[in-house]
Design a protein around this motif. Structure first.
Motif, PDB file in Angstrom:
ATOM      1  N   TYR A  97      -6.938  11.991  -0.988  1.00  0.00           N
ATOM      2  CA  TYR A  97      -6.807  13.500  -1.617  1.00  0.00           C
ATOM      3  C   TYR A  97      -5.434  13.844  -1.501  1.00  0.00           C
ATOM      4  CZ  TYR A  97     -11.815  13.210  -0.398  1.00  0.00           C
ATOM      5  OH  TYR A  97     -13.001  12.909  -0.276  1.00  0.00           O
ATOM      6  N   TYR A  98      -4.570  13.018  -1.172  1.00  0.00           N
ATOM      7  CA  TYR A  98      -2.855  13.285  -1.078  1.00  0.00           C
ATOM      8  C   TYR A  98      -2.374  13.658  -2.535  1.00  0.00           C
ATOM      9  CZ  TYR A  98       2.176  12.821  -0.914  1.00  0.00           C
ATOM     10  OH  TYR A  98       3.470  13.223  -0.823  1.00  0.00           O
ATOM     11  N   LYS A  99      -1.815  14.706  -2.564  1.00  0.00           N
ATOM     12  CA  LYS A  99      -1.109  15.263  -3.782  1.00  0.00           C
ATOM     13  C   LYS A  99       0.148  15.808  -3.595  1.00  0.00           C
ATOM     14  CE  LYS A  99      -2.563  18.428  -7.523  1.00  0.00           C
ATOM     15  NZ  LYS A  99      -3.420  19.494  -7.865  1.00  0.00           N
ATOM     16  N   LEU A 100       1.119  15.335  -4.053  1.00  0.00           N
ATOM     17  CA  LEU A 100       2.718  15.715  -3.897  1.00  0.00           C
ATOM     18  C   LEU A 100       2.889  17.160  -4.203  1.00  0.00           C
ATOM     19  CD1 LEU A 100       5.316  14.666  -2.808  1.00  0.00           C
ATOM     20  CD2 LEU A 100       5.680  14.246  -5.488  1.00  0.00           C
ATOM     21  N   ASP A 101       3.425  17.746  -2.944  1.00  0.00           N
ATOM     22  CA  ASP A 101       3.776  19.115  -3.352  1.00  0.00           C
ATOM     23  C   ASP A 101       5.022  19.213  -4.157  1.00  0.00           C
ATOM     24  OD1 ASP A 101       4.057  21.953  -3.238  1.00  0.00           O
ATOM     25  OD2 ASP A 101       4.657  21.912  -1.136  1.00  0.00           O
ATOM     26  N   ASP A 102       5.134  19.148  -5.459  1.00  0.00           N
ATOM     27  CA  ASP A 102       6.110  19.119  -6.349  1.00  0.00           C
ATOM     28  C   ASP A 102       6.445  20.536  -6.726  1.00  0.00           C
ATOM     29  OD1 ASP A 102       8.364  18.303  -7.925  1.00  0.00           O
ATOM     30  OD2 ASP A 102       6.904  17.011  -9.165  1.00  0.00           O
ATOM     31  N   PHE A 137      -0.436  26.478   5.904  1.00  0.00           N
ATOM     32  CA  PHE A 137      -0.268  27.231   7.138  1.00  0.00           C
ATOM     33  C   PHE A 137      -1.289  28.043   7.492  1.00  0.00           C
ATOM     34  CE2 PHE A 137       1.794  30.299  10.001  1.00  0.00           C
ATOM     35  CZ  PHE A 137       2.290  29.238  11.179  1.00  0.00           C
ATOM     36  N   ASP A 138      -1.978  27.996   8.498  1.00  0.00           N
ATOM     37  CA  ASP A 138      -3.124  28.894   9.096  1.00  0.00           C
ATOM     38  C   ASP A 138      -2.502  29.686  10.188  1.00  0.00           C
ATOM     39  OD1 ASP A 138      -5.564  30.096  10.001  1.00  0.00           O
ATOM     40  OD2 ASP A 138      -6.241  28.170  10.583  1.00  0.00           O
ATOM     41  N   GLU A 139      -2.464  31.110   9.528  1.00  0.00           N
ATOM     42  CA  GLU A 139      -1.678  32.030  10.250  1.00  0.00           C
ATOM     43  C   GLU A 139      -2.514  32.320  11.663  1.00  0.00           C
ATOM     44  OE1 GLU A 139      -0.432  35.461   8.131  1.00  0.00           O
ATOM     45  OE2 GLU A 139       0.531  34.219   6.652  1.00  0.00           O
ATOM     46  N   GLU A 140      -3.830  32.298  11.559  1.00  0.00           N
ATOM     47  CA  GLU A 140      -4.529  32.538  12.541  1.00  0.00           C
ATOM     48  C   GLU A 140      -4.328  31.736  13.738  1.00  0.00           C
ATOM     49  OE1 GLU A 140      -9.376  32.735  13.958  1.00  0.00           O
ATOM     50  OE2 GLU A 140      -8.923  32.789  11.849  1.00  0.00           O
ATOM     51  N   PHE A 141      -4.165  30.334  13.634  1.00  0.00           N
ATOM     52  CA  PHE A 141      -4.059  29.359  14.505  1.00  0.00           C
ATOM     53  C   PHE A 141      -2.461  29.054  14.632  1.00  0.00           C
ATOM     54  CE2 PHE A 141      -8.116  28.479  13.518  1.00  0.00           C
ATOM     55  CZ  PHE A 141      -9.092  28.918  14.541  1.00  0.00           C
ATOM     56  N   GLN A 142      -1.543  29.451  13.812  1.00  0.00           N
ATOM     57  CA  GLN A 142      -0.319  29.373  13.613  1.00  0.00           C
ATOM     58  C   GLN A 142       0.148  27.806  13.586  1.00  0.00           C
ATOM     59  OE1 GLN A 142       2.310  31.751  13.875  1.00  0.00           O
ATOM     60  NE2 GLN A 142       0.423  32.980  13.488  1.00  0.00           N
ATOM     61  N   GLU A 143      -0.382  27.270  12.847  1.00  0.00           N
ATOM     62  CA  GLU A 143      -0.199  25.770  12.584  1.00  0.00           C
ATOM     63  C   GLU A 143      -0.610  25.146  11.342  1.00  0.00           C
ATOM     64  OE1 GLU A 143      -4.620  24.216  14.394  1.00  0.00           O
ATOM     65  OE2 GLU A 143      -2.744  23.921  15.788  1.00  0.00           O
ATOM     66  N   TYR A 144      -0.275  24.135  10.886  1.00  0.00           N
ATOM     67  CA  TYR A 144      -0.542  23.621   9.494  1.00  0.00           C
ATOM     68  C   TYR A 144      -2.035  22.727   9.716  1.00  0.00           C
ATOM     69  CZ  TYR A 144       3.811  24.528   7.466  1.00  0.00           C
ATOM     70  OH  TYR A 144       5.005  25.301   6.921  1.00  0.00           O
ATOM     71  N   SER A 145      -2.812  22.835   8.380  1.00  0.00           N
ATOM     72  CA  SER A 145      -4.015  22.301   8.855  1.00  0.00           C
ATOM     73  C   SER A 145      -4.362  21.861   7.340  1.00  0.00           C
ATOM     74  CB  SER A 145      -4.987  22.994   9.173  1.00  0.00           C
ATOM     75  OG  SER A 145      -5.116  24.299   8.408  1.00  0.00           O
ATOM     76  N   CYS A 146      -5.127  20.733   6.779  1.00  0.00           N
ATOM     77  CA  CYS A 146      -5.489  20.135   5.902  1.00  0.00           C
ATOM     78  C   CYS A 146      -6.613  20.973   5.273  1.00  0.00           C
ATOM     79  CB  CYS A 146      -6.162  18.830   5.873  1.00  0.00           C
ATOM     80  SG  CYS A 146      -6.228  17.948   4.561  1.00  0.00           S
ATOM     81  N   LYS A 191       0.600  -0.941   0.107  1.00  0.00           N
ATOM     82  CA  LYS A 191       0.024   0.129   0.098  1.00  0.00           C
ATOM     83  C   LYS A 191       0.763   1.373   0.077  1.00  0.00           C
ATOM     84  CE  LYS A 191      -3.931   1.832   2.552  1.00  0.00           C
ATOM     85  NZ  LYS A 191      -4.797   1.723   3.715  1.00  0.00           N
ATOM     86  N   LYS A 192       0.476   2.301  -0.738  1.00  0.00           N
ATOM     87  CA  LYS A 192       1.297   3.651  -0.762  1.00  0.00           C
ATOM     88  C   LYS A 192       0.879   4.361   0.479  1.00  0.00           C
ATOM     89  CE  LYS A 192       2.037   7.467  -3.608  1.00  0.00           C
ATOM     90  NZ  LYS A 192       1.573   8.239  -4.690  1.00  0.00           N
ATOM     91  N   TYR A 193       1.902   4.699   1.222  1.00  0.00           N
ATOM     92  CA  TYR A 193       1.649   5.434   2.521  1.00  0.00           C
ATOM     93  C   TYR A 193       2.121   7.129   2.284  1.00  0.00           C
ATOM     94  CZ  TYR A 193       1.874   1.158   4.830  1.00  0.00           C
ATOM     95  OH  TYR A 193       1.575  -0.293   4.762  1.00  0.00           O
ATOM     96  N   THR A 194       1.209   7.986   2.772  1.00  0.00           N
ATOM     97  CA  THR A 194       1.262   9.131   2.300  1.00  0.00           C
ATOM     98  C   THR A 194       1.646  10.139   3.684  1.00  0.00           C
ATOM     99  OG1 THR A 194      -1.127   9.460   2.717  1.00  0.00           O
ATOM    100  CG2 THR A 194      -0.353   9.229   0.389  1.00  0.00           C
ATOM    101  N   SER A 195       2.099  11.071   3.292  1.00  0.00           N
ATOM    102  CA  SER A 195       2.533  12.109   4.515  1.00  0.00           C
ATOM    103  C   SER A 195       1.731  13.432   4.185  1.00  0.00           C
ATOM    104  CB  SER A 195       3.981  12.101   4.737  1.00  0.00           C
ATOM    105  OG  SER A 195       4.390  13.327   5.569  1.00  0.00           O
ATOM    106  N   CYS A 196       1.327  14.047   5.450  1.00  0.00           N
ATOM    107  CA  CYS A 196       0.754  15.286   5.307  1.00  0.00           C
ATOM    108  C   CYS A 196       1.884  16.470   5.068  1.00  0.00           C
ATOM    109  CB  CYS A 196      -0.127  15.397   6.527  1.00  0.00           C
ATOM    110  SG  CYS A 196      -1.609  14.574   6.811  1.00  0.00           S
ATOM    111  N   ASP A 197       2.944  16.043   5.631  1.00  0.00           N
ATOM    112  CA  ASP A 197       4.003  16.965   5.330  1.00  0.00           C
ATOM    113  C   ASP A 197       4.325  17.284   3.987  1.00  0.00           C
ATOM    114  OD1 ASP A 197       4.205  17.066   8.002  1.00  0.00           O
ATOM    115  OD2 ASP A 197       5.903  15.651   7.983  1.00  0.00           O
ATOM    116  N   THR A 198       4.215  16.301   2.838  1.00  0.00           N
ATOM    117  CA  THR A 198       4.748  16.611   1.662  1.00  0.00           C
ATOM    118  C   THR A 198       3.310  16.953   0.641  1.00  0.00           C
ATOM    119  OG1 THR A 198       4.607  14.339   1.263  1.00  0.00           O
ATOM    120  CG2 THR A 198       6.507  15.340   1.869  1.00  0.00           C
ATOM    121  N   CYS A 199       2.078  17.355   1.474  1.00  0.00           N
ATOM    122  CA  CYS A 199       0.910  17.227   0.724  1.00  0.00           C
ATOM    123  C   CYS A 199       0.467  18.641   0.276  1.00  0.00           C
ATOM    124  CB  CYS A 199      -0.255  16.727   1.314  1.00  0.00           C
ATOM    125  SG  CYS A 199      -1.806  16.768   0.495  1.00  0.00           S
TER     126      CYS A 199
END
Length: 63
Positions: free
Chosen positions: A49-54, A18-27, A5-13
């Motif tokens: 819905y994973y899409k590589l941030d290339d 980055f949400d400046e209001e909450f100062q954190e990353y979100s989907c 199975k292909k595993y995905t990471s939110c860090d590369t999606c």
């Protein structure tokens, strides 16, 4: 030979922004209740819905 199975990471999606209001990353994708349950409880859940941030994809298309 087993299917891997292909595993995905939110860090590369691209949906992970980055949400400046909450100062954190979100989907940016609104997951339904079942998808959110799988995402939080299954350690190897592959997000549909994973899409590589290339950053260089456009450059490769120009060549």
């Amino acid at each position: 030979m087993g299917y891997k199975k292909k595993y995905t990471s939110c860090d590369t999606c691209t949906n992970n922004v980055f949400d400046e209001e909450f100062q954190e990353y979100s989907c940016m994708v609104n997951l339904d209740e079942d998808e959110m349950y799988r995402f939080l409880n299954e350690p190897h859940y592959a997000c549909p819905y994973y899409k590589l941030d290339d950053e260089y994809a456009i450059v490769r298309k120009q060549n």
